[in-house]
Design an enzyme around this catalytic site. Sequence first.
Site, PDB file in Angstrom:
ATOM      1  N   THR A 123       0.821  -1.210   0.000  1.00 16.71           N
ATOM      2  CA  THR A 123       0.000   0.000   0.000  1.00 16.71           C
ATOM      3  C   THR A 123       0.857   1.262   0.000  1.00 16.71           C
ATOM      4  OG1 THR A 123      -1.537   1.253   1.387  1.00 16.71           O
ATOM      5  CG2 THR A 123      -0.103  -0.284   2.527  1.00 16.71           C
ATOM      6  N   ASP A 124       0.256   2.365  -0.473  1.00 13.71           N
ATOM      7  CA  ASP A 124       0.945   3.660  -0.402  1.00 13.71           C
ATOM      8  C   ASP A 124       0.993   4.191   1.038  1.00 13.71           C
ATOM      9  OD1 ASP A 124      -1.755   4.257  -0.119  1.00 13.71           O
ATOM     10  OD2 ASP A 124      -1.760   5.901  -1.566  1.00 13.71           O
ATOM     11  N   GLU A 125       0.185   3.585   1.944  1.00 14.32           N
ATOM     12  CA  GLU A 125       0.119   4.108   3.318  1.00 14.32           C
ATOM     13  C   GLU A 125       1.435   3.934   4.065  1.00 14.32           C
ATOM     14  OE1 GLU A 125      -3.371   3.468   5.587  1.00 14.32           O
ATOM     15  OE2 GLU A 125      -4.683   3.654   3.856  1.00 14.32           O
ATOM     16  N   TYR A 150      -2.103  -0.423  10.984  1.00 15.28           N
ATOM     17  CA  TYR A 150      -2.212  -1.100   9.684  1.00 15.28           C
ATOM     18  C   TYR A 150      -0.995  -0.796   8.815  1.00 15.28           C
ATOM     19  CZ  TYR A 150      -3.355  -1.611   4.726  1.00 15.28           C
ATOM     20  OH  TYR A 150      -3.298  -1.903   3.383  1.00 15.28           O
ATOM     21  N   SER A 151      -0.721   0.509   8.613  1.00 16.09           N
ATOM     22  CA  SER A 151       0.363   0.842   7.680  1.00 16.09           C
ATOM     23  C   SER A 151       1.725   0.438   8.243  1.00 16.09           C
ATOM     24  CB  SER A 151       0.333   2.321   7.294  1.00 16.09           C
ATOM     25  OG  SER A 151       0.288   3.158   8.413  1.00 16.09           O
ATOM     26  N   LYS A 154       2.067  -3.197   7.431  1.00 11.17           N
ATOM     27  CA  LYS A 154       2.358  -3.393   6.002  1.00 11.17           C
ATOM     28  C   LYS A 154       3.816  -2.986   5.710  1.00 11.17           C
ATOM     29  CE  LYS A 154       0.005  -4.535   3.008  1.00 11.17           C
ATOM     30  NZ  LYS A 154      -0.373  -5.868   2.442  1.00 11.17           N
ATOM     31  N   PRO A 205     -21.272   8.760   6.974  1.00  9.17           N
ATOM     32  CA  PRO A 205     -20.320   9.373   7.908  1.00  9.17           C
ATOM     33  C   PRO A 205     -19.016   9.786   7.215  1.00  9.17           C
ATOM     34  CG  PRO A 205     -20.359   6.981   8.200  1.00  9.17           C
ATOM     35  CD  PRO A 205     -21.298   7.290   7.067  1.00  9.17           C
TER      36      PRO A 205
HETATM   37  P1  NAD Z   1      -9.659  -7.454   2.142  1.00  9.89           P
HETATM   38  O1  NAD Z   1      -9.684  -7.114   3.583  1.00  9.89           O
HETATM   39  O2  NAD Z   1     -10.853  -7.204   1.299  1.00  9.89           O
HETATM   40  O3  NAD Z   1      -9.295  -9.007   1.953  1.00  9.89           O
HETATM   41  C1  NAD Z   1      -8.288  -9.631   2.707  1.00  9.89           C
HETATM   42  C2  NAD Z   1      -8.387 -11.132   2.455  1.00  9.89           C
HETATM   43  O4  NAD Z   1      -7.332 -11.766   3.181  1.00  9.89           O
HETATM   44  C3  NAD Z   1      -9.700 -11.756   2.945  1.00  9.89           C
HETATM   45  O5  NAD Z   1     -10.208 -12.663   1.987  1.00  9.89           O
HETATM   46  C4  NAD Z   1      -9.296 -12.485   4.212  1.00  9.89           C
HETATM   47  O6  NAD Z   1     -10.102 -13.616   4.496  1.00  9.89           O
HETATM   48  C5  NAD Z   1      -7.858 -12.887   3.890  1.00  9.89           C
HETATM   49  N1  NAD Z   1      -7.055 -13.073   5.101  1.00  9.89           N
HETATM   50  C6  NAD Z   1      -6.951 -12.258   6.180  1.00  9.89           C
HETATM   51  N2  NAD Z   1      -6.157 -12.807   7.100  1.00  9.89           N
HETATM   52  C7  NAD Z   1      -5.725 -13.985   6.588  1.00  9.89           C
HETATM   53  C8  NAD Z   1      -4.854 -15.005   7.073  1.00  9.89           C
HETATM   54  N3  NAD Z   1      -4.284 -14.925   8.291  1.00  9.89           N
HETATM   55  N4  NAD Z   1      -4.612 -16.079   6.279  1.00  9.89           N
HETATM   56  C9  NAD Z   1      -5.186 -16.182   5.059  1.00  9.89           C
HETATM   57  N5  NAD Z   1      -6.039 -15.261   4.563  1.00  9.89           N
HETATM   58  C10 NAD Z   1      -6.294 -14.176   5.321  1.00  9.89           C
HETATM   59  O7  NAD Z   1      -8.382  -6.709   1.553  1.00  9.89           O
HETATM   60  P2  NAD Z   1      -8.185  -5.953   0.148  1.00  9.89           P
HETATM   61  O8  NAD Z   1      -8.737  -4.604   0.255  1.00  9.89           O
HETATM   62  O9  NAD Z   1      -8.610  -6.854  -0.930  1.00  9.89           O
HETATM   63  O10 NAD Z   1      -6.598  -5.826   0.141  1.00  9.89           O
HETATM   64  C11 NAD Z   1      -5.794  -6.890  -0.377  1.00  9.89           C
HETATM   65  C12 NAD Z   1      -4.329  -6.500  -0.239  1.00  9.89           C
HETATM   66  O11 NAD Z   1      -4.083  -5.299  -0.968  1.00  9.89           O
HETATM   67  C13 NAD Z   1      -3.897  -6.226   1.205  1.00  9.89           C
HETATM   68  O12 NAD Z   1      -2.606  -6.736   1.377  1.00  9.89           O
HETATM   69  C14 NAD Z   1      -3.892  -4.692   1.293  1.00  9.89           C
HETATM   70  O13 NAD Z   1      -2.950  -4.261   2.230  1.00  9.89           O
HETATM   71  C15 NAD Z   1      -3.489  -4.326  -0.113  1.00  9.89           C
HETATM   72  N6  NAD Z   1      -3.973  -3.020  -0.606  1.00  9.89           N
HETATM   73  C16 NAD Z   1      -5.302  -2.697  -0.509  1.00  9.89           C
HETATM   74  C17 NAD Z   1      -5.755  -1.488  -1.033  1.00  9.89           C
HETATM   75  C18 NAD Z   1      -7.211  -1.100  -0.965  1.00  9.89           C
HETATM   76  O14 NAD Z   1      -7.548   0.050  -1.316  1.00  9.89           O
HETATM   77  N7  NAD Z   1      -8.119  -1.975  -0.560  1.00  9.89           N
HETATM   78  C19 NAD Z   1      -4.843  -0.617  -1.651  1.00  9.89           C
HETATM   79  C20 NAD Z   1      -3.492  -0.975  -1.719  1.00  9.89           C
HETATM   80  C21 NAD Z   1      -3.070  -2.191  -1.211  1.00  9.89           C
HETATM   81  O1  DAU Z   2      -4.199   3.882   0.345  1.00  3.81           O
HETATM   82  C1  DAU Z   2      -4.405   2.504   0.261  1.00  3.81           C
HETATM   83  C2  DAU Z   2      -5.239   2.036   1.422  1.00  3.81           C
HETATM   84  O2  DAU Z   2      -6.567   2.491   1.190  1.00  3.81           O
HETATM   85  C3  DAU Z   2      -5.215   0.529   1.616  1.00  3.81           C
HETATM   86  O3  DAU Z   2      -3.919   0.131   1.930  1.00  3.81           O
HETATM   87  C4  DAU Z   2      -6.171   0.107   2.726  1.00  3.81           C
HETATM   88  O4  DAU Z   2      -6.224  -1.300   2.820  1.00  3.81           O
HETATM   89  C5  DAU Z   2      -7.555   0.644   2.403  1.00  3.81           C
HETATM   90  O5  DAU Z   2      -8.436   0.346   3.467  1.00  3.81           O
HETATM   91  C6  DAU Z   2      -7.517   2.159   2.169  1.00  3.81           C
HETATM   92  O6  DAU Z   2      -7.225   2.855   3.402  1.00  3.81           O
HETATM   93  P1  DAU Z   2      -7.966   4.230   3.796  1.00  3.81           P
HETATM   94  O7  DAU Z   2      -7.894   4.381   5.251  1.00  3.81           O
HETATM   95  O8  DAU Z   2      -7.481   5.352   2.957  1.00  3.81           O
HETATM   96  O9  DAU Z   2      -9.465   3.844   3.288  1.00  3.81           O
HETATM   97  P2  DAU Z   2     -10.896   4.132   3.944  1.00  3.81           P
HETATM   98  O10 DAU Z   2     -11.908   3.776   2.908  1.00  3.81           O
HETATM   99  O11 DAU Z   2     -11.016   3.530   5.292  1.00  3.81           O
HETATM  100  O12 DAU Z   2     -10.884   5.713   4.110  1.00  3.81           O
HETATM  101  C7  DAU Z   2     -10.746   6.559   2.977  1.00  3.81           C
HETATM  102  C8  DAU Z   2     -10.835   7.983   3.469  1.00  3.81           C
HETATM  103  O13 DAU Z   2     -12.181   8.223   3.914  1.00  3.81           O
HETATM  104  C9  DAU Z   2      -9.948   8.297   4.649  1.00  3.81           C
HETATM  105  O14 DAU Z   2      -9.510   9.637   4.561  1.00  3.81           O
HETATM  106  C10 DAU Z   2     -10.868   8.133   5.859  1.00  3.81           C
HETATM  107  C11 DAU Z   2     -12.216   8.581   5.311  1.00  3.81           C
HETATM  108  N1  DAU Z   2     -13.418   7.914   5.886  1.00  3.81           N
HETATM  109  C12 DAU Z   2     -13.420   6.563   5.991  1.00  3.81           C
HETATM  110  C13 DAU Z   2     -14.525   5.915   6.533  1.00  3.81           C
HETATM  111  C14 DAU Z   2     -14.534   4.414   6.694  1.00  3.81           C
HETATM  112  C15 DAU Z   2     -14.496   8.675   6.244  1.00  3.81           C
HETATM  113  O15 DAU Z   2     -14.496   9.928   6.100  1.00  3.81           O
HETATM  114  N2  DAU Z   2     -15.598   8.038   6.761  1.00  3.81           N
HETATM  115  C16 DAU Z   2     -15.650   6.691   6.938  1.00  3.81           C
HETATM  116  O16 DAU Z   2     -16.672   6.179   7.449  1.00  3.81           O
END
Ligand code: NAD
Ligand code: DAU
Length: 337
Positions: A123-125, A150-151, A154, A205
């Site tokens: 992630t970029d975080e 989280y970050s 990662k 929210p």
């Molecule tokens: P998600 O939370 O939707 O899915 C995570 C998956 O991992 C689930 O299917 C869960 O069951 C599985 N999992 C969790 N713990 C596990 C374990 N101990 N063993 C096996 N499986 C397990 O996540 P996502 O949003 O699809 O993100 C996937 C990857 O991409 C993550 O590594 C996240 O850090 C990264 N990422 C996400 C975003 C985003 O915006 N969602 C952006 C950049 C990077």
């Molecule tokens: O940047 C990549 C990341 O993006 C991934 O690594 C993470 O797995 C993914 O969850 C996401 O993280 P963020 O924290 O940026 O995503 P989220 O959707 O939780 O929040 C996006 C923005 O919106 C952030 O500024 C917080 C805000 N937010 C979030 C929620 C859940 C709100 O304002 N209200 C909300 O209820």
Amino acid sequence: MKLLVTGGAGFIGSNFVLYWLAHHSEDVVVNFDALTYAGNLENLKSVEKNPQYSFVKGDITNPQDVEKAMQGVNIVVHFAAESHVDRSIMDPSTFVRTNVLGTQVLLEAAKKVGVKKFHHVSTDEVFGSLELGSTEKFSETTPYNPHSPYSASKAGSDHLVRAYHDTYGLPITITNCSNNYGPYHFPEKLFSLTITNILEGKKVPVYTPGNHVRDWLYVEDHVRAIEMVLQKGKDGETYCIGGMTQDVSNLEAVKMILRLMGKDDSSIELVKDRPGHDVRYAIDWTKINTELGWSPSVSLEEGLQKTIAWYTEHRDWWMDVKSGTYAEYYTKQYQER
Ligand code: NAD
Ligand code: DAU
């Protein structure tokens, strides 16, 4: 080729598995997933009978499960993680266990088997936060400065992946991607929560003051970027992936969703901010563009239209997901805000 996809039942992982089977029908895909609250095999219903696909329920922190699944694998694509920042603030321990320890267990098994490629989805975080209003962007050379559990977890996993390359010669690549959105996004994240709350007639929210900036990317663009890195990426390299060319604040993004859904702004509710909230993310994706030829193809407005259409047509999927333990989480997360 035999691919081991960890976390293939989650949001990005399931989009990847569906895409890969559709575009690489000769490959075998093993989806290894613990099915936590975020994992959902409904996402993969359309491929469950495909002979090239199989599912293994297992935990990446369990060396026996992992070593068994790793047999005969050529390529590991590692998505499995705890992914939600707000949950990491409530309970960091699972994040350290899964994201740090789980990644090390996988690396060790991949080293033993001698895989051709271990791709780590990050992630970029890990880079921290940019100044609001600045034109600065994260790139592959930005120093790590994570702020949330989280970050930080990662970041730990990224360092371990690089350490296995530098120490043991494991052929790794890493991608650091910005915020994804699209089909099968668990409705705890801003866009999926906003769309489903609007469809339910609930308030949306937004963390105060709503001026935070994220670099939004439609999930299929992320999946295509990973495909290019798997095919053409250089061992030991990192590639940053992002989608936006100009800043859009959370409030602006939520208002865009409301407009596309034919609603006014009255359902927006400014709530208490997230502790340690990163203010701004922006990605410089020049490296993956110039070296591998990737660029994002879906604009924010087009991606939101597709995503809104998907949630509107898949009410059963998210209604089911939003019931039970999700409802408990929602109350805990938002009651004091
Ligand atoms: P998600 O939370 O939707 O899915 C995570 C998956 O991992 C689930 O299917 C869960 O069951 C599985 N999992 C969790 N713990 C596990 C374990 N101990 N063993 C096996 N499986 C397990 O996540 P996502 O949003 O699809 O993100 C996937 C990857 O991409 C993550 O590594 C996240 O850090 C990264 N990422 C996400 C975003 C985003 O915006 N969602 C952006 C950049 C990077
Ligand atoms: O940047 C990549 C990341 O993006 C991934 O690594 C993470 O797995 C993914 O969850 C996401 O993280 P963020 O924290 O940026 O995503 P989220 O959707 O939780 O929040 C996006 C923005 O919106 C952030 O500024 C917080 C805000 N937010 C979030 C929620 C859940 C709100 O304002 N209200 C909300 O209820």
